[in-house]
Write a protein that holds these residues in place. Structure first.
Motif, PDB file in Angstrom:
ATOM      1  N   LEU A  89       0.821  -1.214   0.000  1.00  0.00           N
ATOM      2  CA  LEU A  89       0.000   0.000   0.000  1.00  0.00           C
ATOM      3  C   LEU A  89       0.855   1.263   0.000  1.00  0.00           C
ATOM      4  O   LEU A  89       0.519   2.245  -0.663  1.00  0.00           O
ATOM      5  CB  LEU A  89      -0.922   0.022   1.223  1.00  0.00           C
ATOM      6  CG  LEU A  89      -2.242  -0.736   1.146  1.00  0.00           C
ATOM      7  CD1 LEU A  89      -2.982  -0.633   2.468  1.00  0.00           C
ATOM      8  CD2 LEU A  89      -3.109  -0.202   0.018  1.00  0.00           C
TER       9      LEU A  89
ATOM     10  N   LEU B 264      -2.406   3.037   8.869  1.00  0.00           N
ATOM     11  CA  LEU B 264      -3.414   1.998   8.694  1.00  0.00           C
ATOM     12  C   LEU B 264      -4.238   1.855   9.961  1.00  0.00           C
ATOM     13  O   LEU B 264      -3.735   2.048  11.077  1.00  0.00           O
ATOM     14  CB  LEU B 264      -2.741   0.657   8.389  1.00  0.00           C
ATOM     15  CG  LEU B 264      -2.178   0.466   6.984  1.00  0.00           C
ATOM     16  CD1 LEU B 264      -1.277  -0.765   6.932  1.00  0.00           C
ATOM     17  CD2 LEU B 264      -3.304   0.341   5.972  1.00  0.00           C
TER      18      LEU B 264
ATOM     19  N   LEU C  62     -10.031  -2.606  10.423  1.00  0.00           N
ATOM     20  CA  LEU C  62     -11.381  -2.469   9.873  1.00  0.00           C
ATOM     21  C   LEU C  62     -12.245  -3.637  10.330  1.00  0.00           C
ATOM     22  O   LEU C  62     -11.829  -4.798  10.275  1.00  0.00           O
ATOM     23  CB  LEU C  62     -11.313  -2.436   8.341  1.00  0.00           C
ATOM     24  CG  LEU C  62     -12.647  -2.372   7.593  1.00  0.00           C
ATOM     25  CD1 LEU C  62     -13.331  -1.041   7.848  1.00  0.00           C
ATOM     26  CD2 LEU C  62     -12.423  -2.586   6.102  1.00  0.00           C
TER      27      LEU C  62
ATOM     28  N   VAL D 221     -14.795  -7.789  -0.306  1.00  0.00           N
ATOM     29  CA  VAL D 221     -13.944  -7.576   0.867  1.00  0.00           C
ATOM     30  C   VAL D 221     -13.809  -8.866   1.670  1.00  0.00           C
ATOM     31  O   VAL D 221     -12.705  -9.237   2.115  1.00  0.00           O
ATOM     32  CB  VAL D 221     -14.509  -6.437   1.736  1.00  0.00           C
ATOM     33  CG1 VAL D 221     -13.780  -6.368   3.075  1.00  0.00           C
ATOM     34  CG2 VAL D 221     -14.386  -5.103   1.003  1.00  0.00           C
TER      35      VAL D 221
ATOM     36  N   SER E 115     -12.287  -0.658  -2.671  1.00  0.00           N
ATOM     37  CA  SER E 115     -12.132  -2.064  -2.299  1.00  0.00           C
ATOM     38  C   SER E 115     -10.680  -2.517  -2.391  1.00  0.00           C
ATOM     39  O   SER E 115     -10.241  -3.408  -1.644  1.00  0.00           O
ATOM     40  CB  SER E 115     -13.013  -2.948  -3.189  1.00  0.00           C
ATOM     41  OG  SER E 115     -12.507  -3.036  -4.507  1.00  0.00           O
TER      42      SER E 115
ATOM     43  N   LEU F  68      -8.150  -0.748  -1.583  1.00  0.00           N
ATOM     44  CA  LEU F  68      -7.399  -0.109  -0.504  1.00  0.00           C
ATOM     45  C   LEU F  68      -7.644  -0.774   0.842  1.00  0.00           C
ATOM     46  O   LEU F  68      -7.203  -0.285   1.881  1.00  0.00           O
ATOM     47  CB  LEU F  68      -7.753   1.380  -0.436  1.00  0.00           C
ATOM     48  CG  LEU F  68      -7.262   2.184  -1.645  1.00  0.00           C
ATOM     49  CD1 LEU F  68      -7.952   3.542  -1.705  1.00  0.00           C
ATOM     50  CD2 LEU F  68      -5.750   2.351  -1.615  1.00  0.00           C
ATOM     51  N   ILE F  69      -8.370  -1.893   0.809  1.00  0.00           N
ATOM     52  CA  ILE F  69      -8.611  -2.696   2.009  1.00  0.00           C
ATOM     53  C   ILE F  69      -7.773  -3.967   1.897  1.00  0.00           C
ATOM     54  O   ILE F  69      -7.800  -4.644   0.868  1.00  0.00           O
ATOM     55  CB  ILE F  69     -10.101  -3.043   2.149  1.00  0.00           C
ATOM     56  CG1 ILE F  69     -10.922  -1.759   2.321  1.00  0.00           C
ATOM     57  CG2 ILE F  69     -10.335  -3.993   3.315  1.00  0.00           C
ATOM     58  CD1 ILE F  69     -12.420  -1.977   2.269  1.00  0.00           C
TER      59      ILE F  69
ATOM     60  N   TYR G 224      -8.175  -7.158   9.228  1.00  0.00           N
ATOM     61  CA  TYR G 224      -8.381  -6.316   8.046  1.00  0.00           C
ATOM     62  C   TYR G 224      -7.908  -4.909   8.380  1.00  0.00           C
ATOM     63  O   TYR G 224      -8.079  -4.429   9.512  1.00  0.00           O
ATOM     64  CB  TYR G 224      -9.856  -6.268   7.667  1.00  0.00           C
ATOM     65  CG  TYR G 224     -10.326  -7.419   6.827  1.00  0.00           C
ATOM     66  CD1 TYR G 224     -10.340  -7.319   5.430  1.00  0.00           C
ATOM     67  CD2 TYR G 224     -10.780  -8.604   7.404  1.00  0.00           C
ATOM     68  CE1 TYR G 224     -10.793  -8.371   4.640  1.00  0.00           C
ATOM     69  CE2 TYR G 224     -11.234  -9.659   6.622  1.00  0.00           C
ATOM     70  CZ  TYR G 224     -11.238  -9.531   5.248  1.00  0.00           C
ATOM     71  OH  TYR G 224     -11.676 -10.570   4.472  1.00  0.00           O
ATOM     72  N   GLN G 225      -7.326  -4.248   7.374  1.00  0.00           N
ATOM     73  CA  GLN G 225      -6.842  -2.889   7.580  1.00  0.00           C
ATOM     74  C   GLN G 225      -7.145  -2.047   6.348  1.00  0.00           C
ATOM     75  O   GLN G 225      -7.334  -2.554   5.251  1.00  0.00           O
ATOM     76  CB  GLN G 225      -5.316  -2.896   7.811  1.00  0.00           C
ATOM     77  CG  GLN G 225      -4.862  -3.657   9.034  1.00  0.00           C
ATOM     78  CD  GLN G 225      -3.356  -3.778   9.118  1.00  0.00           C
ATOM     79  OE1 GLN G 225      -2.650  -3.521   8.148  1.00  0.00           O
ATOM     80  NE2 GLN G 225      -2.853  -4.184  10.275  1.00  0.00           N
ATOM     81  N   MET G 226      -7.182  -0.743   6.565  1.00  0.00           N
ATOM     82  CA  MET G 226      -7.280   0.197   5.457  1.00  0.00           C
ATOM     83  C   MET G 226      -6.639   1.520   5.854  1.00  0.00           C
ATOM     84  O   MET G 226      -6.499   1.832   7.045  1.00  0.00           O
ATOM     85  CB  MET G 226      -8.723   0.403   5.006  1.00  0.00           C
ATOM     86  CG  MET G 226      -9.616   1.139   5.962  1.00  0.00           C
ATOM     87  SD  MET G 226     -11.252   1.453   5.240  1.00  0.00           S
ATOM     88  CE  MET G 226     -10.835   2.573   3.883  1.00  0.00           C
TER      89      MET G 226
ATOM     90  N   LYS H   9      -6.632   5.389   6.440  1.00  0.00           N
ATOM     91  CA  LYS H   9      -7.728   6.239   6.902  1.00  0.00           C
ATOM     92  C   LYS H   9      -7.634   7.677   6.402  1.00  0.00           C
ATOM     93  O   LYS H   9      -8.392   8.535   6.859  1.00  0.00           O
ATOM     94  CB  LYS H   9      -7.810   6.216   8.428  1.00  0.00           C
ATOM     95  CG  LYS H   9      -6.549   6.694   9.147  1.00  0.00           C
ATOM     96  CD  LYS H   9      -6.751   6.559  10.651  1.00  0.00           C
ATOM     97  CE  LYS H   9      -5.539   7.059  11.423  1.00  0.00           C
ATOM     98  NZ  LYS H   9      -5.741   6.941  12.889  1.00  0.00           N
TER      99      LYS H   9
END
Length: 597
Positions: free
Chosen positions: A56, A78, A81, A112, A182, A184-185, A194-196, A198
């Motif tokens: 990422l 990160l 999620l 996801v 989607s 970016l998850i 799970y992470q994204m 923010k």
């Protein structure tokens, strides 16, 4: 306690950490734009970065596919999620987009959850709320003029929730924004969560309005599931046109309401058909995913099975076939038969009613003048009008067909002067094209090679083009011959790198505005539902990035992201072909020769 005993205990702890419960063995660190692998130890576990997390922040444009074409900002933090707490809202329930957004929400959550299908994640995490702000919520049909751009902004609210806002002119642009979100998850296998990111801001829009794939479902029948997997994979790369080559001389699986006998006689079996409900289902499936389903009724050549009892087809299954057409079985409509135009008018009406096309494909490829020349009554009909049975004379005969066919189509078209696409052919050569196919109505699809003078002639004459040059864009090339030994006619195989580098802009030069885009082609003489995925994917994704972003770099700069995107396709049940050993994706930058950064 002795030093030896302490050493054995430390080793035992380390071994237990590494081998118990299948825990990850490696962590990653971004080194000069590449994620490098290091051994994971108890001392580094707390701060360790997983490969998806490293991608990422290390990959160009966060590893997205296709890369955004506009402004891009991604934060460096990160957050965990909660995939069980995702909500997506959109236009009001009284708008045409409302149901599309509802279905898009279901697809988003499904995608996801497919990232880690085993449910091996910790409980808790932040809720994600995505809002689609659509300026024109009653736009529910994709057209060449549709604005597919979007803006995506992700922020953290004071209550800890992650807010994602997608702003677009219409549903189709908003859907592309969701597709980006989607990607970016991620799932972090070290932290089991799970992470994204923010903090995100992206402005994005496609470079070309036409980004397609042609799938032939007549030479070999394709199941509905295979077609849907194809459309799903297209959507994941922001391709927008599924060009359905639904009939050919080999079979007629399309159920025509006006002429049902065509599929009764012409389908391979009563189960290998596309009836009204099936067509409607595929169209709706595509619309939710931002993919128009555009039909092609190829004529006057490429007709045969189903037409046996009509008396409107000549040279059907003529032998030796190579004297009458390019592959068996031969078959060509007879332009001198008035009743034939009533039949094709019915087909046009059926397709217009079902597909509601903003553009329509009339085929027009590989018309064999030697077929018409072998039919006495056609030659006599031409001679009565003072036409010679030469190229000029048969071009006039073809124009009789095309002019009447267009007239019959226009009787039922819901949009005045609907653009018509035709393949390059002898009729599109500069000596004939302006007289017979005016450039304010016809779009020409190029299947010849990139260096064909035909392309420049058409650009000089002001035609809009779709690029499908077989030397780069034919996905069926590079396999064994089927009418002879050796390899098939368009060998060799076209790798994703070659497809990625096939730039319409570069080819057209200062006439690039006449390039509507491009389309890969899968002709199915040697493929069916069992092998379709690997023939198409992930190669067509390479074209997806080229047409969306028209990047000024070559495939080498996309290689790491392509491997990631192939993983996404597989996670969604698409059997995309492997491109390299998995070792290459876990040891980035180590495989391509002469790696350039």
């Amino acid at each position: 306690m002795s030093a030896t005993i302490l050493k054995h205990i430390a080793v035992a702890v380390l071994v237990n950490f590494i081998f118990v419960e299948g825990s990850p063995q490696w962590r990653y660190q971004c080194v000069e734009g590449t994620c490098k692998k290091f051994r994971l130890t108890p001392e580094t576990k707390e701060s360790a970065v997983s490969l998806p997390a490293c991608r990422l922040f290390c990959h160009d444009k966060a590893g997205l596919w296709p890369i955004p074409s506009g402004s891009f900002r991604i934060g460096q933090t990160l957050t965990r999620l909660n995939v069980n707490s995702i909500d997506i809202s959109g236009p009001r329930s009284d708008t045409k987009s409302h149901n599309l957004v509802t279905l898009a929400r279901q697809r988003f959550i499904h995608a996801v959850n497919k990232i880690e299908p085993n449910g091996n994640q910790k409980a808790g995490g932040r809720s994600l709320f995505a809002h689609l702000k659509v300026t024109n919520p009653n736009v529910d049909r994709l057209e060449l003029s549709t604005d597919e751009g979007y803006t995506l902004e992700v922020t953290e609210s004071s209550d800890g929730r992650i807010n994602a806002t997608v702003v677009a002119d219409n549903y189709f642009g908003a859907r592309h924004g969701l597709e980006t979100l989607s990607q970016l998850i991620i799932y972090d296998d070290i932290k089991r969560e799970y992470q994204m990111v923010k903090d995100i801001y992206i402005q994005d829009r496609p470079h070309y309005p036409y980004r397609g794939l042609i799938l032939d479902t007549a030479r070999n029948f394709m199941s509905v599931d295979a077609i849907k997997r194809t459309i799903e994979g297209m959507a994941m790369s922001k391709l927008n046109t599924f060009h359905w080559h639904i009939t050919d001389s080999h079979s007629f699986p399309y159920v025509s309401k006006s002429n049902p006998y065509l599929s009764e006689l012409g389908a391979y079996s009563s189960k290998m058909i596309y009836d009204k409900d099936t067509v409607a289902d595929i169209i709706e499936f595509g619309k939710v995913r931002g993919v128009r389903v555009m039909p092609e009724f190829d004529a006057p050549a490429h007709v045969g099975e189903g037409w046996q009892d009509t008396g409107y087809v000549v040279c059907f299954n003529a032998q030796p076939w190579q004297d009458y057409c390019v592959e068996p079985p031969c078959g060509q409509l007879d332009p001198t038969k008035e009743g034939m135009y009533d039949v094709i008018e019915g087909i046009y009406k059926d397709m217009i009613d079902q597909f509601n096309p903003d553009i329509f494909h009339m085929g027009g490829d590989e018309v064999a003048f030697q077929c018409w020349n072998s039919t006495n009554h056609i030659v006599e009909w031409m001679n009565e009008r003072g036409w010679y049975n030469d190229k000029a004379g048969f071009s006039k005969l073809w124009n009789v067909f095309q002019s009447e066919a267009l007239k019959r189509f226009d009787k039922h078209a819901k949009k005045k002067d609907t653009p018509i696409i035709m393949w390059t052919s002898s009729l599109t050569e500069k000596d004939y094209v302006h007289e017979y196919l005016p450039n304010d109505r016809y779009i020409i699809q190029i299947w010849t090679t990139r260096n064909d003078q035909h392309i420049q002639d058409l650009l000089d004459l002001g035609y809009r083009l779709i690029l499908s040059n077989y030397d780069d864009m034919y996905l069926d090339c590079g396999f064994g011959g089927w009418v002879d030994s050796g390899n098939n006619w368009c060998s060799p195989y076209k790798g994703w790198q070659q497809i990625y580098n096939n730039s319409p802009k570069e080819l057209a030069g200062d006439r690039a505005n006449q390039m509507l885009g491009a389309e890969a082609a899968l002709w199915t003489e040697q493929v069916d539902s069992t092998s379709i995925d690997s023939r198409i994917f992930p190669r067509i994704s390479a074209m997806g990035e080229r047409l969306w972003s028209e990047p000024n770099t070559n495939w080498r700069f996309a290689e790491e992201r392509m491997l990631v995107h192939r993983e996404r396709l597989v996670s969604m049940g698409i059997n995309a072909d492997a491109l390299e050993p998995m070792w290459c994706s876990q040891n980035e930058g180590s495989c391509p020769i002469h790696r350039v950064r």
